[in-house]
Design an enzyme around this catalytic site. Structure first.
Site, PDB file in Angstrom:
ATOM      1  CB  CYS A  97      -0.596   1.214   9.178  1.00  0.00           C
ATOM      2  SG  CYS A  97      -1.560   3.229   9.682  1.00  0.00           S
ATOM      3  CD  GLU A 130      -2.539  -0.746   2.682  1.00  0.00           C
ATOM      4  OE1 GLU A 130      -3.075   0.385   3.210  1.00  0.00           O
ATOM      5  OE2 GLU A 130      -3.205  -1.773   3.078  1.00  0.00           O
ATOM      6  CB  CYS A 135       0.438  -2.065  13.397  1.00  0.00           C
ATOM      7  SG  CYS A 135       1.001  -0.949  11.582  1.00  0.00           S
ATOM      8  CB  CYS A 180       5.976  -5.127  10.098  1.00  0.00           C
ATOM      9  SG  CYS A 180       6.668  -3.678  11.123  1.00  0.00           S
ATOM     10  CB  CYS A 214       2.857   7.705   3.487  1.00  0.00           C
ATOM     11  SG  CYS A 214       2.667   6.472   4.640  1.00  0.00           S
ATOM     12  CB  CYS A 266       3.168  -2.561  17.133  1.00  0.00           C
ATOM     13  SG  CYS A 266       4.795  -1.536  16.707  1.00  0.00           S
TER      14      CYS A 266
END
Ligand code: SAH
Length: 347
Positions: A331, A90, A117, A110, A103, A114
């Site tokens: 996100c 994205e 997220c 990832c 962005c 977290c």
């Protein structure tokens, strides 16, 4: 290495090996990184035989647009791109009065974990190549027909977990032989990988470092961010001070506000004492609720009170303006949504 991640010198070697004069490297570089050619066919001043050979041996890293959603409220666009190996990532395009910002993602998935997220839910798939970070900016520039002024590396992924490719990307993006985006207009956001943040300081770039803090003490931070088990806030602050000293740049702290978790007056007081006197800026982000988690965003009155308490300590604070809320997907949610659909349909 793929051809769009290569320096002019590296391209020169590919071309001389192909029996071509070295000056063609500059032409090829310009087609890829200034004129943003999406295929070798566009490169009209290169001999046809060379274009065919390059197309066969060194395919261009061109991202293909899968979905683009545009906000009716403010023109923000969210893009989902497909990479050559089929993975999707994205990127977001935002219009501000000071210019156009993109962005970008730095990894597919990832591994930082977290808790609030969406990008980390499926773990890390792989690092992005320099060309794939550039490619997001190039594809959006081609799609909008407008120049990108600012770049924030704040999409999916931990950029300092893909450090070498990030550095190549930053050098190519800011090089005068490429898009030549000013270092001052670039922000790299990290969850706080302390040794890498120090390394980044030593590169002496004029980029802004943003550190995702999200809590004023280690105990609370550990409940939100597993990386807090590896590096303490005290170590982060030392690295941040080193970054400020070495680069002369102000550092940004990001703080996502979660209702009843990290948005209390006690947290604001503790954060104020921690940051007081530093050359920094705090960006408050009301958390984007993620379907898989049960966090709620802070109430507006609590966000404003949190801001006020920091300002009373002399700290510069902004609340992130919400763009594209009508195309909302926190996100990493667009990619997750797409992958679950693709899975269901067996695509
Ligand atoms: N890995 C890097 C960059 C990507 S995340 C980092 O941690 O900084 C970009 C920012 O968005 C980080 O501050 C991250 O903590 C924050 N973020 C992630 N998910 C969020 C959510 N659901 N709501 C609000 N902020 C979020």
């Amino acid at each position: 290495m793929d051809i769009m991640s290569m320096s002019i010198e590296e391209l020169g070697r590919v071309l001389t090996d192909a029996g071509q004069p070295a000056f063609r490297a500059k032409q090829l570089y310009e087609w890829m990184h200034v004129r943003l050619a999406a295929s070798y066919d566009e490169m009209m001043n290169l001999p046809k035989a060379l274009r065919e050979k390059l197309a066969a041996e060194h395919p261009l890293t061109v991202l293909s647009k899968v979905v683009m959603m545009e906000s009716k409220e403010d023109g923000t666009r969210k893009y989902l791109f497909r990479l050559v190996d089929g993975n999707v990532i994205e990127s977001v395009w935002m219009k501000y009065h000071h210019g156009n910002s993109v962005c970008i993602s730095s990894q597919v998935g990832c591994r930082m974990g977290c808790s609030f997220c969406a990008s980390t839910i499926g773990g890390l798939v792989r690092n992005l190549e320099p060309s794939e970070m550039l490619g997001q900016i190039y594809a959006i520039t081609r799609d909008t027909g407008e120049r990108v002024d600012n770049v924030v590396v704040m999409g999916t992924g931990e950029p300092l977990d893909n450090y070498d490719n990030l550095l190549i990307f930053l050098r190519m993006l800011t090089d005068e032989k490429g898009l030549h985006i000013s270092q001052r207009n670039i922000t790299v956001s990290t969850c706080g990988l302390v040794p890498k943040l120090r390394e980044l300081a030593d590169e002496k770039l004029a980029i802004t470092a943003a550190v995702s803090l999200h809590a004023p003490n280690d105990e609370l931070r550990k409940t939100l961010m597993p990386v807090a088990n590896a590096y303490s806030i005290a170590e982060i602050m030392e690295a941040v001070d080193y970054y400020i000293e070495t680069t002369g740049r102000r550092v940004t702290f990001e703080y996502s506000l979660i209702d009843g978790v990290n948005d209390t007056p006690a947290c604001a007081g503790e954060l104020g004492r921690l940051l007081r006197g530093r050359n920094c800026h705090v960006n408050l982000i009301p958390v984007n609720p993620v379907k898989e988690r049960n966090y709620r965003r802070s109430l507006v009155k609590n966000v404003l009170q949190f801001q006020k308490m920091l300002e009373n300590e002399g700290i510069n604070v902004t609340i992130r303006r919400e763009l594209g809320s009508d195309i909302d997907a926190a996100c990493g949610q667009l990619r997750r949504h797409y992958e679950s659909l693709a899975g269901a349909e067996g695509v």
